[in-house]
Design a protein around this motif. Sequence first.
Motif, PDB file in Angstrom:
ATOM      1  N   HIS A 123    -100.218  32.378  -5.496  1.00 25.86           N
ATOM      2  CA  HIS A 123     -99.818  33.442  -4.572  1.00 25.86           C
ATOM      3  C   HIS A 123     -98.440  33.147  -3.977  1.00 25.86           C
ATOM      4  O   HIS A 123     -97.591  34.048  -3.892  1.00 25.86           O
ATOM      5  N   GLU A 124     -98.208  31.888  -3.583  1.00 26.76           N
ATOM      6  CA  GLU A 124     -96.904  31.511  -3.032  1.00 26.76           C
ATOM      7  C   GLU A 124     -95.808  31.707  -4.075  1.00 26.76           C
ATOM      8  O   GLU A 124     -94.696  32.151  -3.767  1.00 26.76           O
ATOM      9  N   MET A 125     -96.140  31.373  -5.331  1.00 26.88           N
ATOM     10  CA  MET A 125     -95.150  31.489  -6.395  1.00 26.88           C
ATOM     11  C   MET A 125     -94.844  32.957  -6.695  1.00 26.88           C
ATOM     12  O   MET A 125     -93.691  33.321  -6.984  1.00 26.88           O
ATOM     13  N   ILE A 126     -95.871  33.794  -6.650  1.00 22.11           N
ATOM     14  CA  ILE A 126     -95.658  35.225  -6.851  1.00 22.11           C
ATOM     15  C   ILE A 126     -94.665  35.751  -5.817  1.00 22.11           C
ATOM     16  O   ILE A 126     -93.743  36.504  -6.141  1.00 22.11           O
ATOM     17  N   GLU A 127     -94.860  35.345  -4.561  1.00 25.37           N
ATOM     18  CA  GLU A 127     -93.954  35.791  -3.498  1.00 25.37           C
ATOM     19  C   GLU A 127     -92.524  35.299  -3.755  1.00 25.37           C
ATOM     20  O   GLU A 127     -91.557  36.047  -3.563  1.00 25.37           O
ATOM     21  N   ALA A 128     -92.401  34.032  -4.184  1.00 24.73           N
ATOM     22  CA  ALA A 128     -91.069  33.472  -4.442  1.00 24.73           C
ATOM     23  C   ALA A 128     -90.388  34.209  -5.594  1.00 24.73           C
ATOM     24  O   ALA A 128     -89.202  34.563  -5.519  1.00 24.73           O
ATOM     25  N   ILE A 129     -91.132  34.460  -6.665  1.00 26.62           N
ATOM     26  CA  ILE A 129     -90.567  35.140  -7.837  1.00 26.62           C
ATOM     27  C   ILE A 129     -90.206  36.585  -7.504  1.00 26.62           C
ATOM     28  O   ILE A 129     -89.147  37.084  -7.903  1.00 26.62           O
ATOM     29  N   ASP A 130     -91.063  37.260  -6.753  1.00 27.51           N
ATOM     30  CA  ASP A 130     -90.768  38.636  -6.341  1.00 27.51           C
ATOM     31  C   ASP A 130     -89.492  38.686  -5.497  1.00 27.51           C
ATOM     32  O   ASP A 130     -88.674  39.612  -5.626  1.00 27.51           O
ATOM     33  N   HIS A 131     -89.324  37.667  -4.631  1.00 27.57           N
ATOM     34  CA  HIS A 131     -88.125  37.611  -3.781  1.00 27.57           C
ATOM     35  C   HIS A 131     -86.872  37.408  -4.633  1.00 27.57           C
ATOM     36  O   HIS A 131     -85.831  38.052  -4.405  1.00 27.57           O
ATOM     37  N   ILE A 132     -86.961  36.529  -5.619  1.00 29.60           N
ATOM     38  CA  ILE A 132     -85.834  36.289  -6.521  1.00 29.60           C
ATOM     39  C   ILE A 132     -85.480  37.564  -7.283  1.00 29.60           C
ATOM     40  O   ILE A 132     -84.305  37.955  -7.383  1.00 29.60           O
ATOM     41  N   ARG A 133     -86.495  38.236  -7.803  1.00 32.99           N
ATOM     42  CA  ARG A 133     -86.250  39.460  -8.571  1.00 32.99           C
ATOM     43  C   ARG A 133     -85.657  40.563  -7.702  1.00 32.99           C
ATOM     44  O   ARG A 133     -84.816  41.347  -8.167  1.00 32.99           O
ATOM     45  N   ASP A 134     -86.060  40.599  -6.448  1.00 33.13           N
ATOM     46  CA  ASP A 134     -85.486  41.595  -5.545  1.00 33.13           C
ATOM     47  C   ASP A 134     -84.009  41.299  -5.296  1.00 33.13           C
ATOM     48  O   ASP A 134     -83.172  42.224  -5.268  1.00 33.13           O
ATOM     49  N   ARG A 135     -83.685  40.025  -5.138  1.00 33.57           N
ATOM     50  CA  ARG A 135     -82.283  39.651  -4.928  1.00 33.57           C
ATOM     51  C   ARG A 135     -81.453  39.937  -6.184  1.00 33.57           C
ATOM     52  O   ARG A 135     -80.306  40.394  -6.096  1.00 33.57           O
ATOM     53  N   ILE A 136     -82.029  39.678  -7.347  1.00 36.19           N
ATOM     54  CA  ILE A 136     -81.340  39.992  -8.603  1.00 36.19           C
ATOM     55  C   ILE A 136     -81.103  41.496  -8.700  1.00 36.19           C
ATOM     56  O   ILE A 136     -80.013  41.952  -9.077  1.00 36.19           O
ATOM     57  N   ARG A 137     -82.130  42.273  -8.366  1.00 35.01           N
ATOM     58  CA  ARG A 137     -82.021  43.728  -8.442  1.00 35.01           C
ATOM     59  C   ARG A 137     -80.890  44.235  -7.543  1.00 35.01           C
ATOM     60  O   ARG A 137     -80.056  45.046  -7.966  1.00 35.01           O
ATOM     61  N   LYS A 138     -80.840  43.742  -6.313  1.00 34.89           N
ATOM     62  CA  LYS A 138     -79.808  44.189  -5.375  1.00 34.89           C
ATOM     63  C   LYS A 138     -78.416  43.776  -5.848  1.00 34.89           C
ATOM     64  O   LYS A 138     -77.455  44.554  -5.738  1.00 34.89           O
ATOM     65  N   ALA A 139     -78.289  42.548  -6.372  1.00 37.81           N
ATOM     66  CA  ALA A 139     -76.990  42.084  -6.863  1.00 37.81           C
ATOM     67  C   ALA A 139     -76.541  42.905  -8.066  1.00 37.81           C
ATOM     68  O   ALA A 139     -75.359  43.261  -8.187  1.00 37.81           O
ATOM     69  N   ALA A 140     -77.479  43.214  -8.954  1.00 39.95           N
ATOM     70  CA  ALA A 140     -77.146  44.007 -10.141  1.00 39.95           C
ATOM     71  C   ALA A 140     -76.692  45.405  -9.751  1.00 39.95           C
ATOM     72  O   ALA A 140     -75.663  45.905 -10.236  1.00 39.95           O
TER      73      ALA A 140
END
Length: 242
Positions: A14-31
């Motif tokens: 669950h913690e890892m899901i949150e971390a990965i989702d956060h990374i993907r959100d940051r990637i999405r915003k940067a893209a």
Amino acid sequence: MIKEIAVAQPSKVHEMIEAIDHIRDRIRKAAISAGRDPEDIRTVAVSKTVSADRVRDAVEAGISTVGENYIQEAREKATALSHLPIIWHFIGHLQSNKSKYAVRIFDLIHSVDSVKLAEELNRQAKKISKTQHILIQVNVSEEKSKSGVFVDDALPLIRVLAAFEHLKVDGLMTMPPYFDAPDKARPYFRTLRELARSIENEKIPNVDMKELSMGMSGDFEAAVEEGATLVRIGTAIFGHRS
């Protein structure tokens, strides 16, 4: 007599899901800020010194591509996790005498920087009737402590490697110097993107500049804005290594 009851440790998934989702959100915003499609950027979970169990957790949390730095460690994990649909990338310095293992494990090798290594990879890939996909590692900063060819030597190397029947050049990789401020890495990422563009314009057979492997946990947003297609994320997914 009171029996001892084994209590399972709480799952870290669950913690890892949150971390990965956060990374993907940051990637999405940067893209989006750079006018890019977020789907064009993929996360490589860097699992150096991370146990096979933790890699399994990451896969359960949504990771599909795993990057390894060491052949022996990768062999052990690939065997332990062979039942999982993992795309394996090699991102560390590769010695020629480990090529026979590398071509059997890895879908993509990020760190090819010499004709000698390419020749051995080609020879070993031929033995198993495989086309080994590779990236050329470019030492943009020209640091003595880093592997990779210098910018001016990348195109001549690629011209030689393009003739190898069992290799396919898919793009470039770089590691900039470490900076506390991620934006300071931006010029190095931009240089790699511009180099890729100039190589693509040469229209060399068997060479495709579709991948730019650059950016890690501390600077991946700048890398995405400068054109990264593969970001290598370790700490932000698995935490600090012991």
